[in-house]
Design a protein around this motif. Structure first.
Motif, mmCIF file in Angstrom:
data_model
loop_
_atom_site.group_PDB
_atom_site.id
_atom_site.type_symbol
_atom_site.label_atom_id
_atom_site.label_comp_id
_atom_site.label_asym_id
_atom_site.label_seq_id
_atom_site.Cartn_x
_atom_site.Cartn_y
_atom_site.Cartn_z
ATOM 1 N N GLN A 17 7.996 -24.990 -22.061
ATOM 2 C CA GLN A 17 7.433 -25.315 -23.433
ATOM 3 C C GLN A 17 6.853 -23.947 -23.644
ATOM 4 O O GLN A 17 6.333 -23.283 -22.931
ATOM 5 C CB GLN A 17 6.545 -26.380 -23.052
ATOM 6 N N THR A 18 6.625 -23.964 -25.190
ATOM 7 C CA THR A 18 6.225 -22.632 -25.740
ATOM 8 C C THR A 18 4.868 -22.871 -25.953
ATOM 9 O O THR A 18 4.193 -24.038 -26.371
ATOM 10 C CB THR A 18 6.939 -22.179 -27.018
ATOM 11 N N GLY B 67 -3.627 -17.787 -28.267
ATOM 12 C CA GLY B 67 -3.514 -18.534 -29.373
ATOM 13 C C GLY B 67 -4.774 -18.597 -30.067
ATOM 14 O O GLY B 67 -5.516 -18.070 -29.759
ATOM 15 N N LEU B 68 -4.813 -19.492 -31.163
ATOM 16 C CA LEU B 68 -5.662 -19.814 -32.118
ATOM 17 C C LEU B 68 -6.449 -21.201 -31.875
ATOM 18 O O LEU B 68 -5.724 -22.082 -31.492
ATOM 19 C CB LEU B 68 -5.237 -19.920 -33.599
ATOM 20 N N GLY B 69 -7.560 -21.269 -32.040
ATOM 21 C CA GLY B 69 -8.562 -22.404 -32.065
ATOM 22 C C GLY B 69 -8.923 -22.947 -30.629
ATOM 23 O O GLY B 69 -9.382 -24.035 -30.706
ATOM 24 N N ASN B 70 -8.799 -22.062 -29.758
ATOM 25 C CA ASN B 70 -9.445 -22.702 -28.430
ATOM 26 C C ASN B 70 -10.656 -22.817 -28.278
ATOM 27 O O ASN B 70 -11.183 -23.906 -27.919
ATOM 28 C CB ASN B 70 -9.021 -21.511 -27.336
ATOM 29 N N LYS C 219 -3.139 -23.738 -19.242
ATOM 30 C CA LYS C 219 -2.269 -23.574 -20.864
ATOM 31 C C LYS C 219 -3.297 -24.298 -21.860
ATOM 32 O O LYS C 219 -3.656 -25.279 -21.732
ATOM 33 C CB LYS C 219 -1.008 -24.444 -20.561
ATOM 34 N N ALA C 220 -3.314 -23.351 -22.782
ATOM 35 C CA ALA C 220 -4.099 -23.843 -24.107
ATOM 36 C C ALA C 220 -3.957 -25.403 -24.636
ATOM 37 O O ALA C 220 -4.725 -26.167 -24.942
ATOM 38 C CB ALA C 220 -3.997 -22.974 -25.147
ATOM 39 N N THR C 221 -2.697 -25.731 -24.492
ATOM 40 C CA THR C 221 -2.263 -26.926 -24.954
ATOM 41 C C THR C 221 -2.872 -28.214 -23.960
ATOM 42 O O THR C 221 -2.994 -29.311 -24.405
ATOM 43 C CB THR C 221 -0.663 -27.170 -24.985
ATOM 44 N N GLN C 222 -3.416 -27.588 -23.085
ATOM 45 C CA GLN C 222 -3.858 -28.644 -21.824
ATOM 46 C C GLN C 222 -5.211 -28.576 -21.618
ATOM 47 O O GLN C 222 -6.020 -29.606 -20.980
ATOM 48 C CB GLN C 222 -3.235 -28.371 -20.300
#
Lengths: 331, 320
Positions: free
Chosen positions: B273-274, B106-109, B79-82
């Motif tokens: 979580q989104t 998503g953006l910013g990866n 997950k990108a948040t991780q």
């Protein structure tokens, strides 16, 4: 003084009952015929659901001596022009109500709106001179149990604020009379002689903040306040609304509002779903969004004050309330 | 043959890895999901595509990336948040010539990866494939038509070019129509902007895409989000995407009207979580950096962030 309550739903019936209980000469006008007939023949069963020392207690009164009509023309034929007419319709129906009420309104009639939200005064001013207009709002829960029976659930603290849109002999006289009748009838009412708009705006800001944000988030006031994102949303609405109120001539400081008014709400009713949650989540009813955040955004646009939070929240609430039948519900 | 590690072998990671394996890559799957890893190592991966089923063997598997040696390519599918919390454990398999690829949503990866290695060794992009992992060692691909995988370089370089072309060839060879783009940014932005609109507003209003876009206010909020997103993208140096975004409305109406999109599923159905922080959250963040106002994206970010932190308390949650 002859007083007409125009629109006798839950709030109209309760407000009228306090006035009647205080000795006012009350006339009800509402299209709800069973209700009007019952009140005319048997009177109004008025229940005050009051909290005393943590316990609820019902005080029930049977109020008689009303005259009731289903339209203003019938009322005029029996009553002639009246001294005071109080409008308690839905905000969206006010303009039509004022037009329909014309038969009983003369040049000396003082017009009153105690309807929640912003902009109701502007609608009165279109038809009545400002020095014959009163504005105000009530802070109490109301319900109509059935024809001829209404319930008041007074919250702790002030129940009713009102005052003249401008001070004049006519508005002073009407205010004095209403104050006496409300108070004698058991309603904790206040005549805000010079600053009624201060009270109207404060109530509108509280409602636009906690009602709207909690309804969209489906959370209680305290839960939103405890969340850093939620708290930011509360504060954004307060800041936009205070800026608009100030530009409209009612100076309100956002930091002060957050520290005192908002804090009081969070402290006292943090564990509650505010009324818009009840409309939206429990009953799938139309909300008051248009006279709350919607009006703030509208005023903001007119005055060149940015109100994106209020504007978008208004659209979100509309998207929801216009599509209750298409929404996901967990059953 | 290049050694490729897939960091995060959930549904999408497993499907992407399966296409690469079919295309001839030497694939290493890294995931903590032990039953999945063990079964893939012993029996291989059952890979289902529309009308076909393959049994793919020869995957290497590991619970973490610190024992698999240096890789030629490392693909991130956590997950990108991780990403930020995972990268320190991934660094042992990244050598001086390793290229790291983000195919996350998503953006910013690419900016997160740039904290760990130079942009001359970073590729990023995304797949448009519906994926499922119904049981350990079984993954399902439900691709859209046309090109279903696009990626490009965070910064032009020989290493990125070679790796990009290799991945393009290998994906295509494995049956996944892929494109190594000279400029990936418009594609990534367009997808993120589109999602930040219909996906997020659908979650907040709890409506399917069809009724949402048919509603005047719902459609207007989506368009505001898109407008802000296009302005931010433009400030970031991407071409004006607004004309293309307008074609999204009929496309969504035609293709997705009867669906709850992914974020609505996360919020409304599963209370998960989104990806809000990588969608509207990033648009608002970039907007602030570039001085572009993003009130709609900012407001939606706060609404969804507050919701997902309080699922248990939300009205109706006890009836789930």
């Amino acid at each position: 003084m002859k007083i007409v309550m125009y629109g006798s739903g839950a709030a109209g019936s309760v407000f009228a009952s306090y006035l009647r209980n205080g000795g006012a000469d009350m006339i009800l006008i509402d299209r709800y015929k069973e209700h009007m007939d019952k009140v005319a023949t048997d009177g109004m069963t008025f229940t005050i659901h009051q909290q005393e020392g943590g316990e609820y207690k019902d005080i029930v009164k049977q109020l008689t001596g009303w005259r009731t009509y289903t339209n203003a023309q019938d009322a005029f034929e029996k009553e002639g022009k009246v001294d005071i007419i109080i409008f308690m319709t839905k905000a969206t129906q006010l303009v039509q109500a004022i037009q329909d009420a014309k038969p009983v309104c003369g040049p000396d009639t003082v017009a009153v709106t105690l309807i929640n939200g912003l902009g109701n005064d502007d609608n009165l001013f279109k038809f009545f001179p400002k020095d014959h207009c009163l504005v105000g709002s009530g802070v109490l829960g109301t319900a109509l149990k059935g024809p001829g029976s209404c319930v008041s659930t007074p919250a702790g603290g002030v129940q009713m604020n009102f005052g003249g849109a401008v001070r004049s002999e006519a508005t002073d006289k009407a205010c004095e009379h209403l104050l006496k009748c409300f108070r004698d009838g058991g309603c904790d009412a206040y005549w805000r002689k010079d600053d009624i708009y201060h009270y109207i705006w404060k109530k509108v800001i509280v409602n636009s903040t906690v009602n709207t944000v909690c309804a969209v988030l489906r959370l209680k006031i305290g839960e939103v306040e405890a969340d850093p994102w939620g708290q930011q949303l509360f504060h954004q609405v307060i800041r936009e609304a205070c800026a608009v109120a100030t530009a409209k001539g009612t100076p309100l400081d956002a930091d002060d509002f957050i520290a005192h008014d908002h804090n009081d709400i969070v402290t006292n009713i943090g564990d509650y779903y505010p009324s818009m949650c009840q409309d939206m989540l429990m009953h799938q009813r139309q909300t008051e969004i248009d006279v709350l955040n919607g009006k703030i955004a509208e005023y903001g646009k007119e005055l060149g004050i940015p109100t994106p939070t209020c504007a978008i929240l208004t659209q979100v609430v509309h998207a929801i309330q216009d599509n209750y039948d298409k929404q996901y519900f967990q059953k | 043959m290049m050694k490729i590690a897939m960091i995060g072998a959930g549904a999408a990671g497993s499907v992407f890895a399966s296409y690469l394996k079919m295309g001839g890559a030497d694939m290493w799957l890294v995931d903590r999901y032990k039953a999945h890893m063990d079964k893939v190592a012993s029996d291989g991966m059952t890979f289902r595509t529309p009308g076909c089923e393959f049994q793919l063997t020869g995957f290497h598997t590991a619970p973490s990336a610190d024992s698999i040696g240096k890789m030629d390519v490392v693909i991130l599918m956590v997950k990108a948040t991780q990403t930020d919390s995972v990268m320190p454990t991934v660094m042992p398999c990244i050598g001086e010539s390793t290229v790291v690829v983000s195919l996350q949503n998503g953006l910013g990866n690419e900016d997160v990866l740039a904290k760990y290695l130079p942009k001359t060794r970073i590729l990023y992009g995304f797949g448009t494939i519906g994926t499922e992992l119904p049981e350990p060692a079984v993954c399902v691909s439900k691709p859209e038509s046309g090109i279903i995988m696009r990626f490009g370089a965070a910064e032009a370089s020989k290493q990125n070019d070679e790796t990009g072309k290799y991945l393009e060839f290998t994906f295509n060879n494995g049956g996944c129509s892929a494109s190594y783009e000279e400029d990936i940014r418009p594609y990534v932005w367009k997808k993120a902007i589109s999602n930040s609109g219909y996906n997020t507003v659908s979650a907040v209003s709890r409506m399917k895409v069809g009724p949402l876009l048919a509603d005047e206010n719902g459609r207007d909020i989506v368009l505001q989000v898109w407008k802000e997103g296009c302005q931010v993208a433009k400030a970031a140096g991407v071409r004006d995407l607004w004309p293309e975004m307008q074609e999204e409305l009929p496309r969504l109406q035609a293709g997705f009207a009867t669906y709850y999109p992914s974020m609505a599923q996360d919020v409304v159905i599963h209370q998960r979580q989104t990806e809000i922080a990588l969608l509207n959250g990033k648009i608002a963040e970039y907007g602030e950096n570039y001085g572009v106002p993003t009130p709609a994206n900012s407001l939606l970010t706060k609404l969804v962030s507050c919701m997902q932190a309080n699922y248990g308390a939300m009205y109706g949650a006890d009836k789930a």
